[in-house]
Design a protein around this motif. Structure first.
Motif, short mmCIF file in Angstrom:
data_model
loop_
_atom_site.label_atom_id
_atom_site.label_comp_id
_atom_site.label_asym_id
_atom_site.label_seq_id
_atom_site.Cartn_x
_atom_site.Cartn_y
_atom_site.Cartn_z
N PHE A 76 1.26 -1.73 0.17
CA PHE A 76 0.31 -0.13 -0.28
C PHE A 76 0.65 1.04 0.45
O PHE A 76 0.31 2.38 0.23
CB PHE A 76 -0.85 -0.03 1.69
N PHE A 81 1.09 1.00 -6.62
CA PHE A 81 -0.05 1.41 -6.09
C PHE A 81 -0.12 3.13 -5.66
O PHE A 81 -1.37 4.24 -5.79
CB PHE A 81 -0.47 0.86 -4.36
N SER A 85 -2.64 5.90 -7.11
CA SER A 85 -3.88 6.65 -5.93
C SER A 85 -2.86 7.57 -6.74
O SER A 85 -4.08 9.06 -6.59
CB SER A 85 -3.07 6.57 -4.35
N TYR A 152 -0.73 9.67 2.97
CA TYR A 152 -1.74 8.74 4.45
C TYR A 152 -1.37 10.84 5.10
O TYR A 152 -2.79 10.78 5.88
CB TYR A 152 -1.37 7.61 4.66
N TRP A 175 -0.98 3.95 10.26
CA TRP A 175 -0.81 2.51 9.02
C TRP A 175 0.24 3.09 8.15
O TRP A 175 1.38 2.92 7.28
CB TRP A 175 -1.72 2.99 8.30
N ILE A 179 2.97 0.87 7.39
CA ILE A 179 4.08 0.52 6.11
C ILE A 179 5.53 0.79 6.40
O ILE A 179 6.09 -0.17 5.64
CB ILE A 179 3.32 1.08 4.91
#
Length: 226
Positions: A76, A81, A85, A152, A175, A179
């Motif tokens: 992610f 990804f 995004s 994020y 999160w 990661i």
């Protein structure tokens, strides 16, 4: 009249507090990044990196099945990804009439990616030889940590600003940290790479936010004068 002045003073005090917090975070991120460059490239210390690898190796030994989950989490903030995004998130926000937010997310991702590559090229640190997965490119600072924090962190800020959802904002930041930890677990980055990535990502977000505020304020002034 007193009510108006009290509201104005409350607004100014809030802005002052906000600016102080932002400044403190930015200076802390800058100082942290600078300190890590000293540790890695001047002092050539490997104590933190060795300790972090040892902790992750112990965790992997205790929970052998955890590696599969770690590989899922690390995806992610992977290049595929992040590219998706950078296209889909701004497009979705723009479709919902959130053009400024769309611009902010895109610039957070694109700017962090470009800055990360520039920093990696400048410092030119090789990746750990003990990597569990084959990874190309250089190591300092971690792209997953830096760009993940930019993405994020930006989403967390938007949630906080528009919905006042501190719990969701905190979860997004956690999160991003998780990661970054997966990169140490997989031995594709040193702990100092990941910490530097977090610091650089936060610093970039703050600079971007301040620049956009000034740009949008100037645009409003021009529109009124026009």
């Amino acid at each position: 009249m007193k009510t108006v002045w009290s509201r104005l003073l409350n607004r100014l005090s809030f802005l002052t507090a906000e600016l102080v917090v932002v400044l403190v975070v930015f200076l802390g991120a800058f100082a942290g990044f600078f300190y890590l460059t000293r540790v890695v490239f001047v002092e050539h210390s490997v104590e933190l990196d060795t300790w972090a690898f040892r902790q992750m190796d112990a965790l992997r030994g205790a929970l052998p099945g955890l590696t599969t989950a770690v590989q899922v989490v690390t995806f992610f903030a992977s290049a595929p990804f992040l590219v998706g995004s950078a296209v889909l998130l701004p497009a979705g926000l723009a479709w919902r009439g959130r053009k400024r937010e769309a611009q902010e997310v895109f610039l957070a991702l694109a700017g962090a990616s470009l800055l990360n590559q520039a920093l990696k090229t400048h410092f030119h640190r090789l990746r750990p030889e003990s990597a569990l997965l084959q990874q190309f490119g250089l190591s300092f600072p971690s792209g997953h940590a830096m760009i993940g924090m930019a993405l994020y962190g930006c989403l967390a800020w938007l949630l906080w600003r528009h919905g006042r959802h501190p719990a969701w904002a905190a979860l997004l930041l956690l999160w991003a940290v998780l990661i970054g930890l997966t990169r140490i677990y997989l031995h594709v980055h040193y702990a100092t790479d990941v910490l530097a990535g977090f610091a650089a990502g936060l610093g970039w977000l703050i600079l971007l936010r301040m620049a956009l505020r000034l740009w949008w304020r100037e645009a409003q002034v021009i529109d009124r004068e026009g």
